[in-house]
Write an enzyme that holds these catalytic residues in place. Structure first.
Site, mmCIF file in Angstrom:
data_model
loop_
_atom_site.group_PDB
_atom_site.id
_atom_site.type_symbol
_atom_site.label_atom_id
_atom_site.label_comp_id
_atom_site.label_asym_id
_atom_site.label_seq_id
_atom_site.Cartn_x
_atom_site.Cartn_y
_atom_site.Cartn_z
ATOM 1 N N HIS A 24 0.840 -1.209 0.000
ATOM 2 C CA HIS A 24 0.000 0.000 0.000
ATOM 3 C C HIS A 24 0.873 1.256 0.000
ATOM 4 O O HIS A 24 0.580 2.231 -0.694
ATOM 5 C CB HIS A 24 -0.876 0.051 1.252
ATOM 6 C CG HIS A 24 -1.881 -1.051 1.371
ATOM 7 N ND1 HIS A 24 -1.769 -2.071 2.284
ATOM 8 C CD2 HIS A 24 -3.031 -1.290 0.679
ATOM 9 C CE1 HIS A 24 -2.803 -2.884 2.178
ATOM 10 N NE2 HIS A 24 -3.585 -2.438 1.201
ATOM 11 N N GLN B 226 -18.184 -6.048 -1.031
ATOM 12 C CA GLN B 226 -17.328 -6.908 -1.860
ATOM 13 C C GLN B 226 -16.993 -8.231 -1.180
ATOM 14 O O GLN B 226 -16.181 -9.003 -1.696
ATOM 15 C CB GLN B 226 -16.060 -6.174 -2.284
ATOM 16 C CG GLN B 226 -15.077 -5.839 -1.174
ATOM 17 C CD GLN B 226 -13.948 -4.946 -1.663
ATOM 18 O OE1 GLN B 226 -14.131 -3.739 -1.837
ATOM 19 N NE2 GLN B 226 -12.779 -5.512 -1.896
ATOM 20 N N SER C 238 0.209 -8.938 1.134
ATOM 21 C CA SER C 238 -1.252 -8.865 1.187
ATOM 22 C C SER C 238 -1.663 -8.785 2.648
ATOM 23 O O SER C 238 -1.035 -9.434 3.507
ATOM 24 C CB SER C 238 -1.850 -10.127 0.560
ATOM 25 O OG SER C 238 -3.208 -10.256 0.917
HETATM 26 O O1 PAF Z 1 -8.011 -3.595 -3.173
HETATM 27 C C1 PAF Z 1 -8.683 -3.231 -2.186
HETATM 28 O O2 PAF Z 1 -8.179 -3.054 -1.073
HETATM 29 C C2 PAF Z 1 -10.184 -3.010 -2.348
HETATM 30 O O3 PAF Z 1 -10.722 -3.916 -3.246
HETATM 31 C C3 PAF Z 1 -10.529 -1.568 -2.729
HETATM 32 C C4 PAF Z 1 -9.978 -1.199 -4.083
HETATM 33 C C5 PAF Z 1 -10.004 -0.606 -1.678
HETATM 34 C C6 PAF Z 1 -12.053 -1.401 -2.800
HETATM 35 O O4 PAF Z 1 -12.641 -1.661 -1.579
#
Ligand code: PAF
Length: 290
Positions: free
Chosen positions: A37, A61, A185
């Site tokens: 990140h 999601q 991750s």
């Molecule tokens: O990759 C992620 O962490 C998520 O899928 C995102 C792009 C922040 C959307 O919630």
């Protein structure tokens, strides 16, 4: 660094920045931040005057039985990391802010979302595109930065942004890896020590495929067999898929006459891990039979 959980604060601040000529780089995240990140944040920092990061574990999601409740939440530690990267605004809304009562509009990219991770996670990409579209509209960024680790997500976001003429340019950044090659991750934290050790075989498998292709192997079935053979040395990992695809359309590649993306997903216990690598067409002199 400002931290806002209120949508109107985020809208007002970013509007003010734009009004005095700032460009805005945006990095959407679900928190539990790691070097992967932070590499996205640094990319946004080099390109834009202001950097906004969202932290939102997006319920839309996650499918039933997925890890929504156990997904790591560590907002204070995350904000500490982002402050040291010089981030200007962290937008950390609640689910009620993003999905107020009566919310009933979803954004769905068809086709690209049908296979690969979409096949085993129905509704996942619809949740990703819906939240990203809403976040883009709140923040109004010039660029939005995504990692190549979630390669299908990147292709889907790119397509949504193009089709709906959304504001940001989508910028992609390379995967950041642990020293043994495992792609970073937030979900790696779920792995037991044994699973974590064996997870390194995913990248070993992908690099073994690259080596085989470099030596002239062009048959995609044979290349998949190379991956499966390396993975068989990690009995705690179960292959979900291994595919060679066109990097834009994500259509299965027929052969290696142009650059393809190798995408792999495996399951370790209850954790799903994904990784990918770009594979160039073989040098003409190395083609089998030459
Ligand atoms: O990759 C992620 O962490 C998520 O899928 C995102 C792009 C922040 C959307 O919630």
């Amino acid at each position: 660094m400002r931290v806002a959980d209120c949508e109107s604060d985020a809208v007002a601040l970013t509007r003010e920045w734009r009004s005095v000529g700032n460009t805005i780089g945006f990095v959407p995240t679900m928190g539990a931040l790691h070097e992967g990140h932070l590499s996205l944040v640094r990319e946004a920092r080099t390109r834009c005057g202001k950097v906004v990061v969202s932290i939102f574990v997006n319920p839309a999601q996650f499918g039933p039985g997925e890890d929504l409740t156990r997904y790591p939440r560590m907002i204070e530690a995350d904000c500490g990391l982002l402050a040291s990267e010089g981030v200007d605004l962290v937008f950390a809304p609640t689910p009620d802010t993003v999905y107020p009562t009566g919310f009933s509009t979803f954004v769905e990219v068809t086709g690209l979302t049908a296979g690969l991770c979409g096949a085993s996670r129905p509704g996942h990409f619809r949740g990703v595109t819906t939240v990203c579209c809403a976040l883009f509209n709140i923040i109004g960024p010039d660029i939005a930065v995504f990692g190549e680790k979630d390669f299908q997500q990147l292709a889907v976001i790119r397509r949504m942004t193009r089709d709906l003429r959304l504001r940001p340019e989508i910028v992609q950044c390379p995967i950041v890896r642990e020293t043994d090659g495992l792609a970073m991750s937030s979900r790696n934290a779920y792995l037991s020590p044994e699973e974590r050790e064996q997870a390194a075989f995913i990248y070993r498998g992908l690099t073994a495929v690259t080596r085989a292709a470099g030596k002239g192997e062009t048959d995609l079935k044979a290349l998949k067999a190379v991956f499966v053979s390396v993975l068989s040395r990690a009995p705690m990992l179960t292959l979900s898929y291994f595919e060679a695809v066109d990097p834009d359309s994500l259509e299965p590649a027929e052969n290696l006459d142009r650059t393809v993306r190798l995408l792999a997903a495996v399951v370790a216990g209850s954790t799903r891990l994904i990784d990918n690598i770009s594979l160039e067409p073989p040098h003409p002199s190395r083609r089998t039979g030459c």
